[in-house]
Design a protein around this motif. Structure first.
Motif, mmCIF file in Angstrom:
data_model
loop_
_atom_site.group_PDB
_atom_site.id
_atom_site.type_symbol
_atom_site.label_atom_id
_atom_site.label_comp_id
_atom_site.label_asym_id
_atom_site.label_seq_id
_atom_site.Cartn_x
_atom_site.Cartn_y
_atom_site.Cartn_z
ATOM 1 N N THR A 275 0.848 -1.188 0.000
ATOM 2 C CA THR A 275 0.000 0.000 0.000
ATOM 3 C C THR A 275 0.886 1.243 0.000
ATOM 4 O OG1 THR A 275 -1.788 -1.109 1.189
ATOM 5 C CG2 THR A 275 -1.741 1.306 1.290
ATOM 6 N N ALA A 276 0.643 2.156 -0.945
ATOM 7 C CA ALA A 276 1.351 3.437 -0.986
ATOM 8 C C ALA A 276 0.326 4.547 -0.831
ATOM 9 C CB ALA A 276 2.116 3.591 -2.295
ATOM 10 N N LYS A 277 0.567 5.445 0.148
ATOM 11 C CA LYS A 277 -0.380 6.514 0.455
ATOM 12 C C LYS A 277 0.366 7.844 0.565
ATOM 13 C CE LYS A 277 -3.487 5.856 3.593
ATOM 14 N NZ LYS A 277 -4.084 5.602 4.927
ATOM 15 N N ASN A 278 -0.142 8.834 -0.148
ATOM 16 C CA ASN A 278 0.374 10.197 -0.049
ATOM 17 C C ASN A 278 -0.796 11.170 -0.158
ATOM 18 O OD1 ASN A 278 3.270 9.672 0.023
ATOM 19 N ND2 ASN A 278 3.029 8.993 -2.084
ATOM 20 N N PRO A 279 -0.656 12.398 0.342
ATOM 21 C CA PRO A 279 -1.739 13.373 0.191
ATOM 22 C C PRO A 279 -2.027 13.637 -1.282
ATOM 23 C CG PRO A 279 -0.079 14.161 1.740
ATOM 24 C CD PRO A 279 0.489 12.944 1.091
ATOM 25 N N TRP A 280 -3.282 13.876 -1.606
ATOM 26 C CA TRP A 280 -3.635 14.085 -3.011
ATOM 27 C C TRP A 280 -2.975 15.334 -3.569
ATOM 28 C CZ3 TRP A 280 -6.149 18.308 -5.069
ATOM 29 C CH2 TRP A 280 -6.699 19.211 -4.154
ATOM 30 N N TYR A 281 -2.594 16.276 -2.698
ATOM 31 C CA TYR A 281 -1.936 17.497 -3.148
ATOM 32 C C TYR A 281 -0.412 17.358 -3.168
ATOM 33 C CZ TYR A 281 -1.492 18.048 1.926
ATOM 34 O OH TYR A 281 -1.230 17.835 3.253
ATOM 35 N N GLY A 282 0.109 16.189 -2.830
ATOM 36 C CA GLY A 282 1.552 15.986 -2.757
ATOM 37 C C GLY A 282 2.198 15.960 -4.132
ATOM 38 N N GLN A 283 3.020 16.947 -4.434
ATOM 39 C CA GLN A 283 3.642 17.047 -5.758
ATOM 40 C C GLN A 283 4.647 15.930 -5.990
ATOM 41 O OE1 GLN A 283 5.179 20.971 -6.628
ATOM 42 N NE2 GLN A 283 3.541 21.986 -5.489
#
Length: 567
Positions: A275-283
């Motif tokens: 699972t890879a998770k980052n904020p949707w706004y993360g450039q």
């Protein structure tokens, strides 16, 4: 369709059957072994699996403390070195483990127990500047939180979590946050742009971004020349370079400074249930970037990130062409992607090429684009033999299926109120930087909600060639836009579009077969054809009488340009 993947497990060779489902929808079942649908697919070469001795090296025995305060960088180093001497597993027990960069070694499996959280420090000075790669070219960047170079037989496994402290690295645009979030971010420190519309973690980060935006990046490969902008040089989180026999399994990896999982020039990769998770706004926070890699399996993963989800790359422009190593022989299956720029993506840095990629049984929810194949003049490279069977999508902001050789240029598809005819792209001479897309087979795709169902946009000097899309149901605002293409075949495709003037648009393309097209009854116009190079467009097995007008031809096009055989 079916392919056979040979897997070497502990010295014994096993054979995995890769089956592609016969119809879209979550309830569809795999094809049985031996189905004739697999006749056109070659067998893939072996994927050699990592394996490790049973010896276990517990991180706590090397001085690690799970209090979230103690920096455990040295404990990780000692445990990994001890393990590498004979091979085995470094066990990270349950707990909160603060650390700086972790460097992997041969024959080591880094195993995170359930409940283990490896928290990388937000102290950017702990990540030395090194010579590495960034977006397909040699570059100076900060050392990755997890890295390995020139290794064989390595693993990262277990149900724990890695957190990359990406918030300490990434700039954020004001438009991406609500007012409360923005005020909280500003109050946390950092600096603002001159227009107060973007936040940066530090003045060094702002300076580096300004240099990049002005088109004046530093070309040096001496780390000392970058000390004043080091905070701008965000690292990829998991960086593996020239490694072989890689096992990545079961863990969660999140909050990356930049790309999340980046194998470069690697072979024999197994990525399973990650699972890879980052904020949707993360450039730039792509989930997975397979760059110039060979032979692998990606399955059962879940990605929710701020940039592309599953991405195939092979270097950028001249450096990528000089490297000349395509990404090839991969199976991607049973994977979900949320909130990414693209669900499954090839490019745009694909100058070394890509081939023999098989995608099946994937779900994309809320991505900007579903199937996203992108390149641009100057890239060069050939992308070919790409097979997709069984993709379901919902709430796609842009295109469900996109082939774009004009990436990063002005979008020639007209905006609201502008001319409904696509703009003409001026040709340029062919050269080594001219990219090629050819040989795509896409079938059994559904999309509920998109701006455009299918966009094919080649170059006048190099059309997109040999694309087949079969058994698809695409609900979108626009149906089909096809520019600068040849040998394009749609069979049994439903274009459920709200903008029906026209349902399909073709410009400067030839040998276009539209077979069994279904569309909204009462459409204003079924097909518009423009461009003086358009020819040999065929509509068959389609009820053209459901539209108020069947075909509209541009100036200088003869009636024989479009041949219709009504259903």
């Amino acid at each position: 369709m079916k392919s056979t993947l040979m897997v070497l497990l502990g010295g014994a060779t096993a054979c995995l059957t890769v089956a592609f489902r016969p119809a879209a929808g979550p309830s569809a079942q795999p094809l049985p072994t031996g189905s004739s649908a697999a006749a056109d697919l070659p067998n893939l070469p072996p994927v050699l699996q990592a394996s490790f001795p049973k010896d276990t090296f517990n991180l706590t025995k090397y001085g690690a403390v799970a209090d979230g305060q103690t920096l455990n960088t040295e404990a990780f180093r000692k445990a990994i070195e001890a393990c590498a001497a004979s091979g085995g597993t470094v066990l990270v027990p349950r707990g909160l483990w603060l650390t700086g960069p972790i460097t992997l070694k041969n024959n080591v499996n880094l195993h995170l127990a359930a409940g283990a959280l490896v928290q990388f420090t937000a102290d950017r000075s702990q990540y030395p500047l090194i010579k590495t790669s960034w977006e397909g070219e040699d570059a100076i960047r900060s050392q990755a939180p997890i890295s390995g170079v020139d290794l064989t037989n390595i693993g990262i496994t277990g149900k724990g979590t890695f957190d990359g402290a990406g918030d300490a690295w990434r700039p954020v645009k004001k438009s991406k946050l609500n007012e409360t979030q923005w005020q909280k971010l500003v109050a946390s420190g950092g600096v603002l742009s001159e227009k107060k519309d973007a936040w940066y973690p530090s003045a060094a980060s702002l300076k580096g971004n300004q240099l990049a935006a002005a088109g004046t990046p530093r070309k040096s490969l001496n780390p000392a020349d970058f000390a004043d902008i080091r905070d701008f040089l965000r690292p990829n989180m998991l960086s593996l370079t020239r490694c072989k026999q890689i096992l990545l399994e079961d863990f969660t990896i999140q909050n990356s400074p930049a790309w999340t999982i980046h194998p470069l020039l690697c072979e024999n990769i197994t990525l399973r249930r990650v699972t890879a998770k980052n904020p949707w706004y993360g450039q730039n926070t792509d989930a997975l970037d397979l760059e110039s890699c060979r032979n692998g399996l990606v399955e059962g993963c879940t990605f929710d990130v701020g940039d592309d989800g599953i991405c195939i790359k092979s270097g950028r422009d001249e450096q990528g062409r000089k490297r000349g190593v395509p990404t090839e022989n991969f199976i991607v299956r049973d994977t979900k992607v949320y909130h990414a720029h693209g669900g499954f993506v090839i490019g745009s840095e694909m100058s070394g090429g890509a081939r023999n990629i098989y995608v099946s049984n994937c779900t994309f929810m809320g991505t900007d684009v579903g199937l996203r194949f992108k390149t641009a003049r100057g890239r060069g490279g050939v992308v070919e033999n790409i097979f997709v069977d069984g993709v379901d999508m919902t709430d796609i902001a842009g295109e469900a299926i996109l082939f774009d050789m004009y990436y990063a240029a002005k979008d020639p598809v007209p905006l609201l109120g502008e001319s409904t005819a696509p703009l003409v792209i001026a040709p340029q001479p062919l050269n080594e930087g001219t990219p090629q897309f050819k040989g795509f087979r896409i079938k059994n795709v559904t999309c509920k909600g998109a701006t455009t169902g299918i966009l094919v946009r080649g170059l006048p000097e190099m059309s997109i060639k040999d694309i087949s899309i079969e058994n698809a149901v695409l609900e979108s605002k626009k149906g089909l836009v096809c520019q600068e293409a040849e040998n394009i075949r749609l069979k049994n495709v439903a274009l459920i579009s709200t903008d029906t003037a026209p349902v399909m648009e073709v410009q400067n393309s030839h040998n276009i077969a539209l077979d069994g097209i279904r569309y909204t009854s009462g459409a204003e116009l079924l097909l518009r054809v423009t461009g003086d190079r358009s020819q040999d467009i065929r509509i068959t097995n389609t009820n053209t009488k459901l539209a108020k007008k069947d075909v509209q031809l541009g100036d200088k096009l003869a009636k024989k340009t479009v041949l219709m055989s009504q259903k």
